[in-house]
Scaffold this motif. Structure first.
Motif, short mmCIF file in Angstrom:
data_model
loop_
_atom_site.label_atom_id
_atom_site.label_comp_id
_atom_site.label_asym_id
_atom_site.label_seq_id
_atom_site.Cartn_x
_atom_site.Cartn_y
_atom_site.Cartn_z
N LEU A 312 17.95 62.23 43.24
CA LEU A 312 18.02 63.75 42.49
C LEU A 312 17.37 63.98 40.68
CD1 LEU A 312 21.89 63.80 43.75
CD2 LEU A 312 19.97 65.36 44.34
N ARG A 313 17.52 62.84 40.19
CA ARG A 313 16.84 62.16 38.90
C ARG A 313 15.52 63.08 38.67
NH1 ARG A 313 20.77 61.22 34.39
NH2 ARG A 313 22.64 60.91 35.20
N GLN A 314 14.90 62.37 39.34
CA GLN A 314 13.21 62.25 39.61
C GLN A 314 13.08 63.42 39.73
OE1 GLN A 314 11.23 59.26 41.89
NE2 GLN A 314 13.42 57.84 41.39
N ALA A 315 13.79 64.16 40.98
CA ALA A 315 13.64 65.32 40.91
C ALA A 315 13.23 66.12 40.49
CB ALA A 315 14.46 65.87 42.46
N ASP A 316 14.59 66.59 39.39
CA ASP A 316 14.94 67.00 38.39
C ASP A 316 13.43 67.29 37.55
OD1 ASP A 316 17.43 69.47 38.54
OD2 ASP A 316 18.26 67.74 37.24
N GLN A 317 12.80 66.38 37.34
CA GLN A 317 11.82 65.74 36.63
C GLN A 317 10.26 66.80 36.40
OE1 GLN A 317 10.95 61.74 36.01
NE2 GLN A 317 13.00 60.99 34.92
N TRP A 318 10.82 67.31 37.65
CA TRP A 318 9.26 68.13 38.12
C TRP A 318 9.33 69.83 38.09
CZ3 TRP A 318 4.91 66.73 40.50
CH2 TRP A 318 4.59 65.63 41.26
N ASP A 319 10.98 70.47 36.87
CA ASP A 319 10.96 71.57 36.71
C ASP A 319 10.44 72.32 37.81
OD1 ASP A 319 11.87 73.20 34.79
OD2 ASP A 319 10.54 73.37 34.05
N ALA A 320 11.38 72.39 39.15
CA ALA A 320 10.64 73.00 40.19
C ALA A 320 12.38 74.67 39.93
CB ALA A 320 10.99 72.21 41.40
N ASP A 321 11.40 75.23 41.10
CA ASP A 321 12.56 76.53 41.24
C ASP A 321 13.00 76.30 41.70
OD1 ASP A 321 10.51 78.44 39.65
OD2 ASP A 321 8.72 78.09 40.74
N ILE A 322 13.51 74.99 43.13
CA ILE A 322 14.02 74.94 43.94
C ILE A 322 13.64 73.61 44.75
CG2 ILE A 322 12.84 75.84 46.23
CD1 ILE A 322 15.29 76.86 47.59
N ILE A 323 14.37 72.82 45.02
CA ILE A 323 14.65 71.60 45.58
C ILE A 323 15.35 71.21 47.17
CG2 ILE A 323 15.61 69.08 45.33
CD1 ILE A 323 15.43 69.32 42.40
N PHE A 324 14.47 70.92 47.93
CA PHE A 324 15.07 71.32 49.55
C PHE A 324 15.08 69.75 49.67
CE2 PHE A 324 12.42 74.98 49.83
CZ PHE A 324 13.13 75.86 50.28
N CYS A 325 16.68 69.57 50.44
CA CYS A 325 17.13 67.69 50.93
C CYS A 325 17.17 68.60 52.51
CB CYS A 325 18.24 67.64 49.92
SG CYS A 325 18.42 65.61 50.50
N GLU A 326 17.11 67.27 52.94
CA GLU A 326 17.32 67.42 54.35
C GLU A 326 18.55 66.12 54.84
OE1 GLU A 326 15.27 64.57 56.89
OE2 GLU A 326 13.95 63.26 56.01
N THR A 327 19.59 67.28 55.66
CA THR A 327 20.46 66.24 55.99
C THR A 327 21.16 65.09 56.57
OG1 THR A 327 21.20 67.98 57.78
CG2 THR A 327 21.57 68.76 55.49
N PHE A 328 22.25 64.58 56.76
CA PHE A 328 22.37 63.12 57.81
C PHE A 328 23.61 63.57 58.09
CE2 PHE A 328 20.01 62.52 53.89
CZ PHE A 328 19.08 62.21 53.90
N PRO A 329 23.46 62.90 59.45
CA PRO A 329 25.43 62.83 60.07
C PRO A 329 26.63 62.11 59.64
CG PRO A 329 22.96 61.62 61.17
CD PRO A 329 22.92 61.71 59.72
#
Length: 348
Positions: A312-329
């Motif tokens: 999640l911290r790595q994702a923030d480094q991209w300064d994206a407009d939106i982060i998509f994440c798939e879900t789990f059971p």
């Protein structure tokens, strides 16, 4: 409150045979003197202070920017410490302590008056756990007092699983950081209220519902729902406020087809995207996003849990407009993973 320099003690080579490590002794002394010091546990890094001192505990809240009505977990180095600040130990708790301590399980007890009201947010109960990490055990043994320790991050941010995460969030805001290397499990402890006839999981974590039922009996454990949580003040961390969130909006998507559709819509509107998904889905998704972060294999949820906050911290480094994440059971460790993702998501 600020510090010119946050001291870092490097003890990642500490082992169970330690004998009064000088860095551990110094860090413990700072806690005794009322300072807030970050340290590793088998779950995440915690920010510790003397749980009997209002002024020491207040430093935790100020450093994190944490709401005052969000209670803290007290960490102990030995089971004998419990009777010093817990009014009594229910039979159900005795069973769970014998089976799961030390380990990633926090239990709710009726408290004695010597625990700071700031720790318990004014409640008549206190949350306690005994961590299973050589550095945490060494520090708690040297400190010789109960240590209140929420995650060592800015309130609401992804929890820290490395000393570098703590330094990034709290450098200059706390006295010191004990660097014991990466934490193990990577998600916070399971919090269980066992003061009644049923064991209520207030926050899923390192010990699963299935594991608890294996020692307490089938049907004896329930997970508190969002609807039930709204009827009373929170008895444990992670129940009331948005937690674990990156700066960019996090959107959870249940299947790869929907995820591909979302990516196409984002591309058409010129939005920068990051996708967090398992490596089995990388080939079908990475060409449609600005960045792809592999969470691990769908068949190894323990690894996904261990690296979730780091990702999640790595994702923030991209300064994206939106982060998509798939879900789990929501089974086994998947329950804890989804609890954290739902708390962190834009939809929560």
């Amino acid at each position: 409150m600020s510090y010119k320099q946050t001291k870092v003690w490097n003890v990642d080579n500490l082992n169970d045979g330690y004998t009064s490590d000088p860095d551990i002794k110094e860090a413990a002394l700072w806690i005794k003197q009322g300072e807030a010091v970050a340290f590793p546990t088998e779950t995440v890094y915690g920010l510790g202070a003397d749980a009997t001192s209002d002024s020491a505990v207040e430093k935790i809240f100020k450093a994190k920017g944490r709401p005052g009505d969000n209670p803290l977990i007290v960490h102990i180095g030995s089971k004998k410490q419990l009777t010093d600040f817990v009014a009594f130990i229910p039979r159900m708790a005795e069973v769970l302590i014998k089976e799961f301590w030390p380990g990633p399980l926090t239990l709710i007890f009726p408290k004695r008056a010597n625990v700071s009201e700031k720790v318990t947010a004014g409640l008549g109960t206190v949350a306690v756990r005994m961590p299973d990490h050589v550095v945490a055990r060494a520090l708690l043994k040297e400190a010789e007092l109960p240590v209140a320790a929420p995650s060592a991050n800015q309130s609401g941010r992804p929890s820290p699983t490395k000393a570098q995460h703590v330094y990034h969030d709290l450098h200059g805001r706390i006295a010191g950081i004990v660097d014991g290397g990466p934490s193990g499990f990577g998600l916070e402890s399971t919090v269980v209220d066992c003061t009644g006839d049923i064991a209520w999981i207030l926050r899923p974590g390192g010990v699963t519902k299935e594991q608890l039922e294996s020692v307490l009996g089938e049907g004896s454990v329930r997970i508190e729902s969002k609807k039930q949580k709204s009827h009373h003040a929170p008895k444990a961390p992670g129940m009331k406020y948005r937690h674990y969130a990156p700066d960019s909006p996090l959107v959870l998507v249940e299947d790869t087809k929907s995820l591909q559709q979302n990516l196409q819509e984002a591309k058409e509107t010129g939005r920068k995207t990051v996708v967090m998904a398992v490596n089995e889905h990388q080939a079908m998704l990475e060409q449609d996003t600005d960045a792809f972060i592999c969470l691990g294999s769908m068949n190894k949820l323990e690894q996904i849990a261990a690296h979730l906050y780091d990702n999640l911290r790595q994702a923030d480094q991209w300064d994206a407009d939106i982060i998509f994440c798939e879900t789990f059971p929501k089974e086994g460790i998947g329950e804890a993973i989804m609890n954290r993702l739902e708390k962190a998501s834009f939809q929560s």
